[in-house]
Design a protein around this motif. Structure first.
Motif, PDB file in Angstrom:
ATOM      1  N   PHE A 176       0.836  -1.205   0.000  1.00 46.09           N
ATOM      2  CA  PHE A 176       0.000   0.000   0.000  1.00 46.09           C
ATOM      3  C   PHE A 176       0.870   1.254   0.000  1.00 46.09           C
ATOM      4  O   PHE A 176       0.619   2.191  -0.750  1.00 46.09           O
ATOM      5  N   GLU A 177       1.897   1.254   0.834  1.00 44.27           N
ATOM      6  CA  GLU A 177       2.794   2.420   0.891  1.00 44.27           C
ATOM      7  C   GLU A 177       3.517   2.616  -0.442  1.00 44.27           C
ATOM      8  O   GLU A 177       3.682   3.746  -0.906  1.00 44.27           O
ATOM      9  N   ALA A 178       3.946   1.509  -1.060  1.00 43.46           N
ATOM     10  CA  ALA A 178       4.623   1.611  -2.358  1.00 43.46           C
ATOM     11  C   ALA A 178       3.673   2.180  -3.411  1.00 43.46           C
ATOM     12  O   ALA A 178       4.068   3.060  -4.196  1.00 43.46           O
ATOM     13  N   CYS A 179       2.433   1.719  -3.416  1.00 42.74           N
ATOM     14  CA  CYS A 179       1.441   2.240  -4.374  1.00 42.74           C
ATOM     15  C   CYS A 179       1.153   3.713  -4.104  1.00 42.74           C
ATOM     16  O   CYS A 179       1.019   4.508  -5.041  1.00 42.74           O
ATOM     17  N   ARG A 180       1.056   4.079  -2.832  1.00 38.09           N
ATOM     18  CA  ARG A 180       0.795   5.475  -2.481  1.00 38.09           C
ATOM     19  C   ARG A 180       1.906   6.365  -3.037  1.00 38.09           C
ATOM     20  O   ARG A 180       1.651   7.414  -3.618  1.00 38.09           O
ATOM     21  N   GLU A 181       3.157   5.919  -2.888  1.00 39.53           N
ATOM     22  CA  GLU A 181       4.295   6.700  -3.391  1.00 39.53           C
ATOM     23  C   GLU A 181       4.300   6.734  -4.924  1.00 39.53           C
ATOM     24  O   GLU A 181       4.567   7.785  -5.517  1.00 39.53           O
ATOM     25  N   GLU A 182       4.003   5.581  -5.555  1.00 40.20           N
ATOM     26  CA  GLU A 182       3.979   5.528  -7.020  1.00 40.20           C
ATOM     27  C   GLU A 182       2.933   6.478  -7.601  1.00 40.20           C
ATOM     28  O   GLU A 182       3.152   7.086  -8.646  1.00 40.20           O
ATOM     29  N   LYS A 233      -3.462  -4.754  -6.927  1.00 37.71           N
ATOM     30  CA  LYS A 233      -3.708  -6.018  -7.619  1.00 37.71           C
ATOM     31  C   LYS A 233      -2.440  -6.486  -8.337  1.00 37.71           C
ATOM     32  O   LYS A 233      -2.135  -7.677  -8.352  1.00 37.71           O
ATOM     33  N   GLU A 234      -1.687  -5.535  -8.925  1.00 41.17           N
ATOM     34  CA  GLU A 234      -0.409  -5.863  -9.571  1.00 41.17           C
ATOM     35  C   GLU A 234       0.560  -6.487  -8.580  1.00 41.17           C
ATOM     36  O   GLU A 234       1.348  -7.347  -8.933  1.00 41.17           O
ATOM     37  N   LYS A 235       0.486  -6.044  -7.327  1.00 39.26           N
ATOM     38  CA  LYS A 235       1.394  -6.533  -6.294  1.00 39.26           C
ATOM     39  C   LYS A 235       0.858  -7.789  -5.602  1.00 39.26           C
ATOM     40  O   LYS A 235       1.437  -8.282  -4.653  1.00 39.26           O
ATOM     41  N   GLY A 236      -0.291  -8.297  -6.075  1.00 34.34           N
ATOM     42  CA  GLY A 236      -0.813  -9.558  -5.565  1.00 34.34           C
ATOM     43  C   GLY A 236      -1.821  -9.431  -4.437  1.00 34.34           C
ATOM     44  O   GLY A 236      -2.095 -10.410  -3.745  1.00 34.34           O
ATOM     45  N   PHE A 237      -2.390  -8.257  -4.230  1.00 36.49           N
ATOM     46  CA  PHE A 237      -3.359  -8.053  -3.156  1.00 36.49           C
ATOM     47  C   PHE A 237      -4.700  -7.637  -3.745  1.00 36.49           C
ATOM     48  O   PHE A 237      -4.761  -6.779  -4.619  1.00 36.49           O
ATOM     49  N   GLU A 238      -5.762  -8.249  -3.251  1.00 41.59           N
ATOM     50  CA  GLU A 238      -7.104  -7.893  -3.687  1.00 41.59           C
ATOM     51  C   GLU A 238      -7.544  -6.620  -2.970  1.00 41.59           C
ATOM     52  O   GLU A 238      -7.271  -6.454  -1.778  1.00 41.59           O
ATOM     53  N   PRO A 239      -8.240  -5.727  -3.660  1.00 35.85           N
ATOM     54  CA  PRO A 239      -8.745  -4.526  -2.988  1.00 35.85           C
ATOM     55  C   PRO A 239      -9.822  -4.904  -1.982  1.00 35.85           C
ATOM     56  O   PRO A 239     -10.484  -5.934  -2.140  1.00 35.85           O
ATOM     57  N   PRO A 240      -9.994  -4.119  -0.937  1.00 32.58           N
ATOM     58  CA  PRO A 240     -11.020  -4.426   0.060  1.00 32.58           C
ATOM     59  C   PRO A 240     -12.406  -4.365  -0.568  1.00 32.58           C
ATOM     60  O   PRO A 240     -12.646  -3.597  -1.485  1.00 32.58           O
ATOM     61  N   LYS A 241     -13.330  -5.191  -0.049  1.00 30.38           N
ATOM     62  CA  LYS A 241     -14.671  -5.262  -0.614  1.00 30.38           C
ATOM     63  C   LYS A 241     -15.707  -4.627   0.290  1.00 30.38           C
ATOM     64  O   LYS A 241     -16.884  -4.797   0.073  1.00 30.38           O
ATOM     65  N   PHE A 242     -15.295  -3.911   1.309  1.00 29.74           N
ATOM     66  CA  PHE A 242     -16.257  -3.289   2.212  1.00 29.74           C
ATOM     67  C   PHE A 242     -16.159  -1.774   2.086  1.00 29.74           C
ATOM     68  O   PHE A 242     -15.142  -1.240   1.697  1.00 29.74           O
ATOM     69  N   GLY A 243     -17.262  -1.119   2.392  1.00 30.81           N
ATOM     70  CA  GLY A 243     -17.275   0.335   2.419  1.00 30.81           C
ATOM     71  C   GLY A 243     -17.209   0.999   1.066  1.00 30.81           C
ATOM     72  O   GLY A 243     -16.840   2.144   0.949  1.00 30.81           O
ATOM     73  N   ARG A 244     -17.558   0.275   0.015  1.00 31.12           N
ATOM     74  CA  ARG A 244     -17.487   0.841  -1.325  1.00 31.12           C
ATOM     75  C   ARG A 244     -18.819   0.656  -2.032  1.00 31.12           C
ATOM     76  O   ARG A 244     -19.014  -0.284  -2.775  1.00 31.12           O
ATOM     77  N   THR A 282      -8.683   7.838  -8.543  1.00 26.96           N
ATOM     78  CA  THR A 282      -7.506   7.515  -7.733  1.00 26.96           C
ATOM     79  C   THR A 282      -7.697   6.176  -7.033  1.00 26.96           C
ATOM     80  O   THR A 282      -6.759   5.375  -6.941  1.00 26.96           O
ATOM     81  N   ARG A 283      -8.909   5.913  -6.560  1.00 24.89           N
ATOM     82  CA  ARG A 283      -9.196   4.634  -5.901  1.00 24.89           C
ATOM     83  C   ARG A 283      -8.999   3.477  -6.876  1.00 24.89           C
ATOM     84  O   ARG A 283      -8.420   2.447  -6.536  1.00 24.89           O
ATOM     85  N   ALA A 284      -9.454   3.654  -8.120  1.00 17.01           N
ATOM     86  CA  ALA A 284      -9.285   2.614  -9.141  1.00 17.01           C
ATOM     87  C   ALA A 284      -7.803   2.388  -9.437  1.00 17.01           C
ATOM     88  O   ALA A 284      -7.362   1.245  -9.606  1.00 17.01           O
ATOM     89  N   GLN A 285      -7.013   3.483  -9.486  1.00 16.14           N
ATOM     90  CA  GLN A 285      -5.575   3.360  -9.705  1.00 16.14           C
ATOM     91  C   GLN A 285      -4.909   2.625  -8.546  1.00 16.14           C
ATOM     92  O   GLN A 285      -4.040   1.772  -8.747  1.00 16.14           O
ATOM     93  N   MET A 286      -5.320   2.947  -7.315  1.00 19.02           N
ATOM     94  CA  MET A 286      -4.762   2.290  -6.128  1.00 19.02           C
ATOM     95  C   MET A 286      -5.114   0.800  -6.141  1.00 19.02           C
ATOM     96  O   MET A 286      -4.260  -0.052  -5.878  1.00 19.02           O
TER      97      MET A 286
END
Length: 111
Positions: free
Chosen positions: A47-53, A81-92, A72-76
């Motif tokens: 997450f921190e790496a994506c935030r910096e990118e 996802k590129e780094k192997g993590f699924e985006p959270p499915k709550f609160g959206r 921005t949320r879609a970009q994050m």
């Protein structure tokens, strides 16, 4: 007599298995906790790496972070996802979270 002996042997096996499982449960739980925390640490680093990118500002301690706009949320999400993590499915929107509040004008008639 064989039936009684077999029942006794089955009971002893059941008790022995129960004891082994009960004694190994804390060690198994500790292993899963360490795996979960490692995964959390990896997710936080991604997450921190994506935030910096994406050039997003770092959060300020003690202040609530600004909500991301949809683009921005879609970009994050794509970066995570590129780094192997699924985006959270709550609160959206319709993906989960709290249900929307009902207006007093659209009440079900129950008072």
């Amino acid at each position: 007599m064989k039936n009684r002996r077999q029942t006794l042997a089955d009971l002893q096996l059941y008790i022995a298995t129960s004891i082994v499982l009960a004694l190994s449960a804390p060690a198994w739980a500790q292993q899963t906790d360490s795996a979960r925390s490692k995964s959390h640490e990896e997710h936080r680093a991604a997450f921190e790496a994506c935030r910096e990118e994406l050039g997003l500002p770092a959060p300020v301690q003690g202040e609530r972070p600004q909500a991301l706009d949809e683009e921005t949320r879609a970009q994050m999400d794509a970066c995570l996802k590129e780094k192997g993590f699924e985006p959270p499915k709550f609160g959206r929107g319709g993906h989960g979270g709290r249900p929307p509040r009902q207006d007093s004008s659209s009440s079900s008639g129950v008072q």
